[in-house]
Enzyme design. Structure first.
Site, PDB file in Angstrom:
ATOM      1  N   HIS A  54       1.983  38.749  -0.113  1.00 19.06           N
ATOM      2  CA  HIS A  54       0.796  39.446   0.411  1.00 19.06           C
ATOM      3  C   HIS A  54       0.908  39.536   1.925  1.00 19.06           C
ATOM      4  CE1 HIS A  54      -0.462  35.236   0.763  1.00 19.06           C
ATOM      5  NE2 HIS A  54      -1.525  35.579   1.474  1.00 19.06           N
ATOM      6  N   HIS A  56      -0.893  38.504   4.613  1.00 17.74           N
ATOM      7  CA  HIS A  56      -1.396  37.586   5.651  1.00 17.74           C
ATOM      8  C   HIS A  56      -0.262  37.153   6.578  1.00 17.74           C
ATOM      9  CE1 HIS A  56      -5.253  36.403   3.258  1.00 17.74           C
ATOM     10  NE2 HIS A  56      -5.422  37.477   4.002  1.00 17.74           N
ATOM     11  N   ASP A  58       0.655  34.459   7.990  1.00 15.27           N
ATOM     12  CA  ASP A  58       1.488  33.274   7.709  1.00 15.27           C
ATOM     13  C   ASP A  58       2.475  33.513   6.562  1.00 15.27           C
ATOM     14  OD1 ASP A  58      -0.981  33.243   6.145  1.00 15.27           O
ATOM     15  OD2 ASP A  58      -0.351  31.273   5.414  1.00 15.27           O
ATOM     16  N   HIS A  59       2.548  34.759   6.063  1.00 13.91           N
ATOM     17  CA  HIS A  59       3.505  35.116   5.008  1.00 13.91           C
ATOM     18  C   HIS A  59       4.491  36.188   5.473  1.00 13.91           C
ATOM     19  CE1 HIS A  59       1.274  32.755   1.946  1.00 13.91           C
ATOM     20  NE2 HIS A  59       0.375  32.879   2.905  1.00 13.91           N
ATOM     21  N   HIS A 115      -7.094  36.477  -3.974  1.00  9.64           N
ATOM     22  CA  HIS A 115      -6.999  36.037  -2.572  1.00  9.64           C
ATOM     23  C   HIS A 115      -6.974  37.273  -1.661  1.00  9.64           C
ATOM     24  CE1 HIS A 115      -5.713  33.591   0.839  1.00  9.64           C
ATOM     25  NE2 HIS A 115      -4.612  34.299   0.963  1.00  9.64           N
ATOM     26  N   ASP A 133      -0.393  32.631  -2.258  1.00 10.70           N
ATOM     27  CA  ASP A 133      -1.668  31.921  -2.116  1.00 10.70           C
ATOM     28  C   ASP A 133      -2.585  32.161  -3.314  1.00 10.70           C
ATOM     29  OD1 ASP A 133      -0.733  31.116   0.340  1.00 10.70           O
ATOM     30  OD2 ASP A 133      -2.116  32.328   1.529  1.00 10.70           O
ATOM     31  N   HIS A 172       1.559  26.881   0.234  1.00  7.40           N
ATOM     32  CA  HIS A 172       0.961  25.867   1.126  1.00  7.40           C
ATOM     33  C   HIS A 172       0.958  24.492   0.473  1.00  7.40           C
ATOM     34  CE1 HIS A 172      -0.748  28.643   4.165  1.00  7.40           C
ATOM     35  NE2 HIS A 172      -0.894  29.477   3.151  1.00  7.40           N
TER      36      HIS A 172
END
Ligand code: ZN
Ligand code: FE
Length: 257
Positions: A54, A56, A58-59, A115, A133, A172
């Site tokens: 996805h 975001h 942090d990805h 999410h 996530d 995570h």
């Protein structure tokens, strides 16, 4: 054929995964490029694929830097995220049920919105699923864009349907905080109580609790157990509530736990 998985703890609590096979190297969801580049250099393998679950940061945070070093690498993401132009460098957009081969292993993409609306899982025929996530050990992602109904479908139909032995590689290390919440709503679950001890011991030794398995999550994760009497009771909803309503209530409780 096949590939080897290297699990990279990156940023605060993210896991990126490097999949190394004969002549192919893929990274799943890396926020930062340096640790990925270091291993590729050391192994003398160029990056050939980026698999994003996805959009975001942090990805996808490493995509541009990885592509600057390996411009030939293919970047995979969902059709939804392609349409919204939110995966940097995307070269292939994937629909639910679509398959491709990596290192001689077939991978099927599954839509798992909740999410985010463009969230996908990469399900490899060797029994590994990279779920981003969507599910965590003992928990699930926050509902940023999707609904409880979508998350319920993702967890309790798509992921739960993969088979108990399938390994779930999430993005995570949230296990300890998830288990504190899980124990608060499902403290009578002996398997959960026993697993919480195991997880604490792993973390004290600095070891990851990830990957998990579908079977373990069905036994200990409140969001996979939203239909169980204890979780229905903990949600505070009337007995006739739908499973996704119970899941949604539990997710709201976790948001402010
Ligand atoms: Zn996310
Ligand atoms: Fe994340």
């Amino acid at each position: 054929m096949g590939y080897e998985v290297t699990q990279l703890p990156v940023w605060r609590d993210n896991y990126a995964y490097l999949l190394l096979g004969e002549g192919v190297a893929a990274v799943v969801d890396a926020p930062e490029a340096a640790p990925v580049l270091a291993i590729l250099e050391q192994r003398g393998q160029p990056l050939t694929h980026i698999f994003n679950t996805h959009h975001h940061f942090d990805h996808i945070g490493s995509n541009e830097e990885l592509l600057a070093r390996y411009p030939e690498a293919a970047v995979y993401g969902s059709v939804y995220d392609a349409e919204h132009e939110r995966i940097p460098g995307l070269t292939r957009s994937l629909s639910d049920g679509e398959s491709f081969a990596f290192a001689g292993v077939s991978c099927t993409v599954r839509d798992v919105p909740g999410h985010t609306l463009g969230h996908i899982a990469y399900v490899f025929a060797d029994g590994r699923a990279f779920v981003g996530d969507t599910s965590f050990v003992g928990g699930c992602g926050r509902l940023f864009e999707g609904t409880a109904k979508q998350m319920d479908h993702a967890l309790n139909e798509v992921l739960a349907g993969l088979g108990d032995d399938v390994l779930l590689y999430c993005a995570h290390e949230y296990t300890e905080s998830n288990l504190r919440f899980a124990l608060s709503v499902d403290g009578g679950n002996e398997r959960l109580v026993a697993y919480a001890d195991e997880a604490r011991a792993l973390r004290e030794e600095g070891r990851p609790t990830v990957p998990s398995t579908v079977g373990l999550e069905k036994a200990i994760n409140p969001f996979f157990r939203a239909d169980a009497p204890a979780l229905r009771a903990a949600s505070g909803l009337p007995p006739g509530a739908a499973r996704h309503e119970v899941l949604g209530a539990l997710r709201s409780m976790k948001d402010s736990f």
